[in-house]
Design a protein around this motif. Structure first.
Motif, PDB file in Angstrom:
ATOM      1  N   LEU A  69     192.252  10.464  69.947  1.00 36.28           N
ATOM      2  CA  LEU A  69     191.544  11.359  69.034  1.00 36.28           C
ATOM      3  C   LEU A  69     190.045  11.100  69.125  1.00 36.28           C
ATOM      4  O   LEU A  69     189.605   9.960  69.005  1.00 36.28           O
ATOM      5  CB  LEU A  69     192.007  11.144  67.587  1.00 36.28           C
ATOM      6  CG  LEU A  69     191.175  11.807  66.484  1.00 36.28           C
ATOM      7  CD1 LEU A  69     191.193  13.331  66.616  1.00 36.28           C
ATOM      8  CD2 LEU A  69     191.672  11.386  65.115  1.00 36.28           C
ATOM      9  N   GLU A  71     186.452  12.641  67.319  1.00 34.47           N
ATOM     10  CA  GLU A  71     185.959  13.449  66.209  1.00 34.47           C
ATOM     11  C   GLU A  71     184.520  13.860  66.476  1.00 34.47           C
ATOM     12  O   GLU A  71     183.713  13.052  66.924  1.00 34.47           O
ATOM     13  CB  GLU A  71     186.041  12.653  64.903  1.00 34.47           C
ATOM     14  CG  GLU A  71     187.451  12.232  64.559  1.00 34.47           C
ATOM     15  CD  GLU A  71     187.522  11.430  63.270  1.00 34.47           C
ATOM     16  OE1 GLU A  71     186.733  11.712  62.340  1.00 34.47           O
ATOM     17  OE2 GLU A  71     188.365  10.530  63.190  1.00 34.47           O
ATOM     18  N   PRO A  78     183.773  20.323  61.063  1.00 34.55           N
ATOM     19  CA  PRO A  78     184.222  19.171  61.857  1.00 34.55           C
ATOM     20  C   PRO A  78     185.278  19.592  62.881  1.00 34.55           C
ATOM     21  O   PRO A  78     186.147  20.416  62.587  1.00 34.55           O
ATOM     22  CB  PRO A  78     184.814  18.229  60.812  1.00 34.55           C
ATOM     23  CG  PRO A  78     184.191  18.633  59.516  1.00 34.55           C
ATOM     24  CD  PRO A  78     183.965  20.122  59.632  1.00 34.55           C
ATOM     25  N   TYR A  80     188.189  18.130  65.520  1.00 38.99           N
ATOM     26  CA  TYR A  80     189.045  17.007  65.880  1.00 38.99           C
ATOM     27  C   TYR A  80     189.760  17.366  67.178  1.00 38.99           C
ATOM     28  O   TYR A  80     190.390  18.418  67.268  1.00 38.99           O
ATOM     29  CB  TYR A  80     190.059  16.707  64.770  1.00 38.99           C
ATOM     30  CG  TYR A  80     189.397  16.467  63.443  1.00 38.99           C
ATOM     31  CD1 TYR A  80     188.640  15.324  63.215  1.00 38.99           C
ATOM     32  CD2 TYR A  80     189.489  17.406  62.418  1.00 38.99           C
ATOM     33  CE1 TYR A  80     188.009  15.103  61.998  1.00 38.99           C
ATOM     34  CE2 TYR A  80     188.865  17.198  61.205  1.00 38.99           C
ATOM     35  CZ  TYR A  80     188.133  16.054  60.998  1.00 38.99           C
ATOM     36  OH  TYR A  80     187.495  15.848  59.798  1.00 38.99           O
ATOM     37  N   HIS A  81     189.661  16.493  68.154  1.00 41.93           N
ATOM     38  CA  HIS A  81     190.212  16.765  69.491  1.00 41.93           C
ATOM     39  C   HIS A  81     191.233  15.673  69.828  1.00 41.93           C
ATOM     40  O   HIS A  81     190.867  14.533  70.090  1.00 41.93           O
ATOM     41  CB  HIS A  81     189.055  16.787  70.499  1.00 41.93           C
ATOM     42  CG  HIS A  81     189.452  17.181  71.880  1.00 41.93           C
ATOM     43  ND1 HIS A  81     188.593  17.052  72.951  1.00 41.93           N
ATOM     44  CD2 HIS A  81     190.589  17.706  72.393  1.00 41.93           C
ATOM     45  CE1 HIS A  81     189.196  17.479  74.044  1.00 41.93           C
ATOM     46  NE2 HIS A  81     190.408  17.870  73.731  1.00 41.93           N
ATOM     47  N   PHE A  82     192.494  16.054  69.805  1.00 41.18           N
ATOM     48  CA  PHE A  82     193.600  15.155  70.128  1.00 41.18           C
ATOM     49  C   PHE A  82     194.038  15.354  71.570  1.00 41.18           C
ATOM     50  O   PHE A  82     194.028  16.482  72.075  1.00 41.18           O
ATOM     51  CB  PHE A  82     194.833  15.468  69.264  1.00 41.18           C
ATOM     52  CG  PHE A  82     194.736  15.077  67.834  1.00 41.18           C
ATOM     53  CD1 PHE A  82     195.139  13.826  67.410  1.00 41.18           C
ATOM     54  CD2 PHE A  82     194.270  15.981  66.898  1.00 41.18           C
ATOM     55  CE1 PHE A  82     195.083  13.477  66.069  1.00 41.18           C
ATOM     56  CE2 PHE A  82     194.213  15.646  65.557  1.00 41.18           C
ATOM     57  CZ  PHE A  82     194.619  14.389  65.140  1.00 41.18           C
ATOM     58  N   TYR A  98     197.460  11.458  62.660  1.00 39.12           N
ATOM     59  CA  TYR A  98     197.584  12.848  63.109  1.00 39.12           C
ATOM     60  C   TYR A  98     197.778  13.813  61.937  1.00 39.12           C
ATOM     61  O   TYR A  98     197.051  14.801  61.804  1.00 39.12           O
ATOM     62  CB  TYR A  98     198.749  12.949  64.095  1.00 39.12           C
ATOM     63  CG  TYR A  98     199.152  14.352  64.485  1.00 39.12           C
ATOM     64  CD1 TYR A  98     198.443  15.053  65.453  1.00 39.12           C
ATOM     65  CD2 TYR A  98     200.242  14.976  63.887  1.00 39.12           C
ATOM     66  CE1 TYR A  98     198.809  16.339  65.817  1.00 39.12           C
ATOM     67  CE2 TYR A  98     200.624  16.253  64.248  1.00 39.12           C
ATOM     68  CZ  TYR A  98     199.903  16.937  65.206  1.00 39.12           C
ATOM     69  OH  TYR A  98     200.272  18.206  65.553  1.00 39.12           O
ATOM     70  N   THR A 101     194.840  14.193  59.593  1.00 42.25           N
ATOM     71  CA  THR A 101     193.718  14.874  60.251  1.00 42.25           C
ATOM     72  C   THR A 101     193.948  16.370  60.341  1.00 42.25           C
ATOM     73  O   THR A 101     193.058  17.157  60.000  1.00 42.25           O
ATOM     74  CB  THR A 101     193.476  14.282  61.654  1.00 42.25           C
ATOM     75  OG1 THR A 101     193.241  12.872  61.532  1.00 42.25           O
ATOM     76  CG2 THR A 101     192.278  14.935  62.322  1.00 42.25           C
ATOM     77  N   SER A 108     191.429  21.355  64.198  1.00 47.31           N
ATOM     78  CA  SER A 108     192.049  20.388  65.111  1.00 47.31           C
ATOM     79  C   SER A 108     192.504  21.084  66.383  1.00 47.31           C
ATOM     80  O   SER A 108     193.203  22.098  66.334  1.00 47.31           O
ATOM     81  CB  SER A 108     193.256  19.724  64.447  1.00 47.31           C
ATOM     82  OG  SER A 108     192.860  18.984  63.319  1.00 47.31           O
TER      83      SER A 108
END
Length: 171
Positions: A69, A71, A78, A80-82, A98, A101, A108
């Motif tokens: 992850l 951020e 914001p 969020y990149h998983f 996870y 988030t 996300s």
């Protein structure tokens, strides 16, 4: 669980993929989840780079393969990149925060989310990227759930996205 909206667009360069992604940014809301699928090197991280640019993120966006992850709080929302590629068990999702988030205060983007279908939220936008022998990409966006349907609908209406309704789809 599909709600019937599917749109596609072909892109012929990484820059064109990023440009397409940047047109999604203004329509994102807190809690939006976008699942990115495609082979290694298909352009999933490039897509996130384009969204980040559209959100005004100034940080360099890189693949979170080894971090799981990353951020990016610096934009209008914001991000969020998983990257779930290296995870083997759904229980590991708890360890990385996870669920907290994706339910949180940003958008996300989840690469390899299809590995854990039971962990996907009720509503999400799926972006599937395929690459042909010449390196051209087909970006296919499909909505699952009401919010994702609304998101895809307004994104497709943006003339800069140049998304085309997929054949055989109703909605």
């Amino acid at each position: 669980m599909t709600t019937g909206l599917t749109y596609t667009r072909k892109t012929t360069s990484p820059e064109a993929t990023k440009q397409l992604a940047s047109t999604l940014a203004p329509y994102l809301h807190e809690g939006d989840v976008i699942v990115l699928s495609g082979d290694l090197g298909a352009g999933k991280t490039q897509f996130v780079q384009g969204v980040a640019a559209g959100l005004g993120v100034r940080d360099q966006v890189t693949s979170p393969t080894f971090n799981i992850l990353l951020e990016y709080p610096g934009g209008t929302l914001p991000l969020y990149h998983f990257d779930l590629y290296r995870l083997e068990d759904p229980d590991e999702l708890e360890d990385i925060g996870y669920f907290e988030t994706i339910d949180g205060g940003g958008a996300s983007f989840v690469e390899w989310g299809e590995k854990f279908p039971s962990a996907l939220p009720y509503g999400y936008l799926e972006i599937a990227i395929t690459v042909d022998a010449d390196g051209n990409r087909t970006v296919r966006a499909q909505s699952f759930g009401d919010r994702a349907r609304q998101l895809l609908f307004v994104w497709a209406k943006d003339s800069k996205s140049r998304l085309m309704k997929a054949a055989g789809c109703n909605g």
